[in-house]
Design a protein around this motif. Sequence first.
Motif, mmCIF file in Angstrom:
data_model
loop_
_atom_site.group_PDB
_atom_site.id
_atom_site.type_symbol
_atom_site.label_atom_id
_atom_site.label_comp_id
_atom_site.label_asym_id
_atom_site.label_seq_id
_atom_site.Cartn_x
_atom_site.Cartn_y
_atom_site.Cartn_z
ATOM 1 N N ASP A 83 58.484 -106.092 10.461
ATOM 2 C CA ASP A 83 57.695 -106.338 11.563
ATOM 3 C C ASP A 83 57.389 -107.919 11.309
ATOM 4 O OD1 ASP A 83 55.619 -106.865 13.136
ATOM 5 O OD2 ASP A 83 54.295 -105.475 12.368
ATOM 6 N N ARG A 156 48.465 -106.112 20.080
ATOM 7 C CA ARG A 156 49.001 -105.794 18.950
ATOM 8 C C ARG A 156 48.697 -106.496 17.636
ATOM 9 N NH1 ARG A 156 53.527 -104.342 15.204
ATOM 10 N NH2 ARG A 156 54.584 -106.457 15.445
ATOM 11 N N ASP A 210 56.076 -100.480 23.592
ATOM 12 C CA ASP A 210 56.044 -99.432 22.907
ATOM 13 C C ASP A 210 56.857 -99.633 21.466
ATOM 14 O OD1 ASP A 210 58.646 -99.930 23.482
ATOM 15 O OD2 ASP A 210 58.936 -97.895 24.529
ATOM 16 N N PHE A 211 56.730 -100.820 20.986
ATOM 17 C CA PHE A 211 57.285 -101.188 19.633
ATOM 18 C C PHE A 211 56.700 -100.433 18.640
ATOM 19 C CE2 PHE A 211 57.112 -103.667 15.743
ATOM 20 C CZ PHE A 211 58.258 -104.089 15.610
ATOM 21 N N THR A 212 57.670 -99.875 17.925
ATOM 22 C CA THR A 212 57.177 -99.402 16.397
ATOM 23 C C THR A 212 58.136 -100.207 15.317
ATOM 24 O OG1 THR A 212 59.019 -97.842 16.747
ATOM 25 C CG2 THR A 212 56.906 -97.045 17.388
ATOM 26 N N VAL A 213 57.799 -100.161 14.017
ATOM 27 C CA VAL A 213 58.583 -101.025 13.223
ATOM 28 C C VAL A 213 59.808 -100.103 12.617
ATOM 29 C CG1 VAL A 213 57.205 -99.962 10.968
ATOM 30 C CG2 VAL A 213 58.141 -102.428 11.096
ATOM 31 N N GLU A 214 59.734 -98.898 12.861
ATOM 32 C CA GLU A 214 60.780 -97.970 12.536
ATOM 33 C C GLU A 214 61.984 -98.296 13.531
ATOM 34 O OE1 GLU A 214 57.553 -96.615 13.102
ATOM 35 O OE2 GLU A 214 57.139 -96.622 10.898
ATOM 36 N N ASP A 215 61.615 -98.793 14.650
ATOM 37 C CA ASP A 215 62.692 -99.042 15.587
ATOM 38 C C ASP A 215 62.533 -100.420 16.313
ATOM 39 O OD1 ASP A 215 64.992 -98.973 17.212
ATOM 40 O OD2 ASP A 215 63.926 -98.099 18.817
ATOM 41 N N PRO A 216 62.918 -101.424 15.410
ATOM 42 C CA PRO A 216 62.252 -102.623 15.788
ATOM 43 C C PRO A 216 63.137 -103.319 16.722
ATOM 44 C CG PRO A 216 63.561 -102.915 13.585
ATOM 45 C CD PRO A 216 63.439 -101.483 14.162
#
Lengths: 541, 319
Positions: A83, A156, A210-216
């Motif tokens: 991130d 965010r 829709d950002f997530t650190v799992e799917d950067p």
Amino acid sequence: MTTPNRAGATPDGGAAQGPGPGPGLTTRRGVLGGGLGLGLSAVLAACGDGAVPVQQVDLEGPPQQGGTVRVGFVGGGASDTLDGAIATNLGDIARAVNMYNTLLYFDDDYVLQPLLATSVTPNDDATVWTAELREDVSFCDGRPMTAEDVIASFERIIDPEDPKSGAAALGHLEEIVKTGEHTLEFRLSTSDTALDEELGQYTSIIVPADFTVEDPVGTGPFMLESFTAAQSTVLTRNPHYWGADGPYLDEISLLNFNDTDALINALLSNQVDAVAQIPPALTEVIASDERIRILNSETGMYLPFTMRVDKAPFDDERVRQAFRLAADREGMVEQVLSGKGTIGNDMFAVFDPAYPDQLPQRAQDIAEAKRLLAEAGYPDGLEVELATAPIQAGVVEAAQVFAEHAADAGITVTINRMDLTAYWTDYLGYDFSQSFWYTRNFLAQANAAVTPGAPFNETHWDDEEFNALVEQARAEVDEAARGELVLQAQQILYDRGGYLVWGFANQVDAYQGYLGGFVENRTGIPLSGFRLDRVWIGETK
Amino acid sequence: MIAKLIVRRLAISLVILFAVSLLIFCATLLLPGDPARAILGQQATPERIAALHQQMHLDQPAWQRYFSWLGGLLTGDLGTSVASGQSVAELLRDRIGASVFLMVAAALISVPAGIALGVWSALRRGRAADTAITGVSLVLAALPEFVIGIALVAFFSTTVLTVLPAVTMSPPGSQVWDFPSQLILPTAVLVLVVTPYIARMMRATMLEVLDSGYVEMARLKGVPERRVILRHALPHAIGPVAQVVAIQLAWMAGGVVVVEFLFRYPGLGQALIDAVNYRDVQVVQAVTMIVAVIYVVVNLLADIVGILANPKLRTGGAS
């Protein structure tokens, strides 16, 4: 309002990177070992007489496409992150810069330039900033970047439940409003003429809503292939990259090392192509290898001594001045940085257009230092404890050299050397200590470290006259008038501040001679600000 | 008789391990700095620190934490790494494999090599080969592993020749043994550090045995020299040497940390350094405990070899 992007430090206030070796972390053993290893190498090289062939590489022509570059650096650990908004250590920063973009960025001369925004301009009192976004930007999954994504990115960052690094500096951000298909307004509760600098920090990344650190997913030149914390990160070229130039490489590997010796050995054995931050003392030896190039960048990075102005003995301005006069600045740049740096004058933000060059350069004056100490009630000298840790290359060495200088003025400095975690645990609590900061302009730095609300107020500085000047400068849109205010504020730091800024350290990196695209960069971030999109591999002639 | 001795040694080992566990636990209590702050770094808001303290059971008294840790150890549960949220056993699985692989490779080379060199130079007592081996092993034994490592790297990787990799680098998901050339130098360092001790000890005990009455007797009886050495002399010399081998191998469990540091080898040593930096107490405790177990087990095995090799015990004629 502050900008906690000091890569590298860590602690508690957040200023820095989590525990674990900071960028350029150099242990004494590391230096000794490295010196020993390289000394030995030099001897063996003399015997071997150029046994390693040097290939001729064409770096004159246009950049070549393709290839993989492996970049090594010391640092990183279990809390390494993908991130970019909470990037702290060198690996985090390299990932942040190459996987994501910001609205603006600082170029090689430390001048703010447009990136995802074509312009960001303030209104008359700098309470509303209007950003025009580029219209041709896509994320690495192919979706176009929208104004909603930008709004979500900043929400965010300032999320009160989970604030990111930029949050402290955006406390005055009341709302972001979409005013056109590609136009936004940042509405502030107070004037801030330096908001654009905040948007240019590498942690102010723009990500999809829709950002997530799992799917950067980002808009940067490279995208994630694989990641193992504390070990390695592989990034590949982003096929949807919006920029016109680069990236030239197909793939980059970012490799964590926990020791400078291993890092330099990997460079010399050609297991890595470039290394970020080498100890200045080893520059000459490494440069003597014909295959290797040194990148020596002047920066605004400084490693100050911090004196708490609210605690004895440093609550007496004369004591602070005596400490500043005890330091032999040229000697420190020479001994601590091996000459790879410039001397300081107890003020920061050396690349700010308003940096006062005209103030007389402070130099060592032992007699005057003794006189000031006697006047302050210490005719027989005094004893202080200096809290230090290897938070950045050169910091512990600076402590040792300063202790010698101070002894001449009757100041006994007892060095309390800690490991990083122990040090950061009580960061901001020490009476006399050390710190480090990357390049910043004055207002950004003032907001981070020398105003009463600053999150990293290491010197516990709270000077009414100074605070008023900073507040005025933050609201002054006219650049010349603002420069005048900054100048007066800097003069106060020079006259009675709690920092001893003895010098500005160069950023010294090394890379293989077949790489093109590295240029000197003032930001203090290694390897040309980690802009690996510009790097390419030259063809062997 | 022998069984009784071995059970005794086993019991002593368990007591030692218990003492070590207590020591490790106390030592980790003494690490300066707050683990929660170390792990959270920038995200260290008071609420998150408090939450992590609770999660790490730092709010419980130390003795309670010790016994729950010890209970976990006995049931094979090494706990959870707070820094990464993974189970410690899973986190360390590949690391243990990598370290053990390195140590076993080094042991498989250095133990036979040390014994052979020692015997060979004992049989050539006072001749040039003996003097050379004694001299070289003395120098090597005196050098710390990182000096040997740096010299090897300078010679084979960076400066004179560039034939071997200087550090270990394997893509995520692969194992260290997938890249054999990267294993040569780390193994060589351990071998060069351990072999001289074994060779010197083997030479000394061998000389003692060769000078003893029963070897002389065997020779006088006309037993062939080859048989004298293999059947009469060697078994008597192996017992004391087993102790030295054990100490060396046990030492390797610690020395491997330095080698891993120097070669960026992804083993237990590196995990330990990381964990200490992050105050990841569960991992620190697990790694030190594993090293202690290796140490104790290797020493136990040496004791057993010593007991079995002792002719008086072996023949049941012990006093």
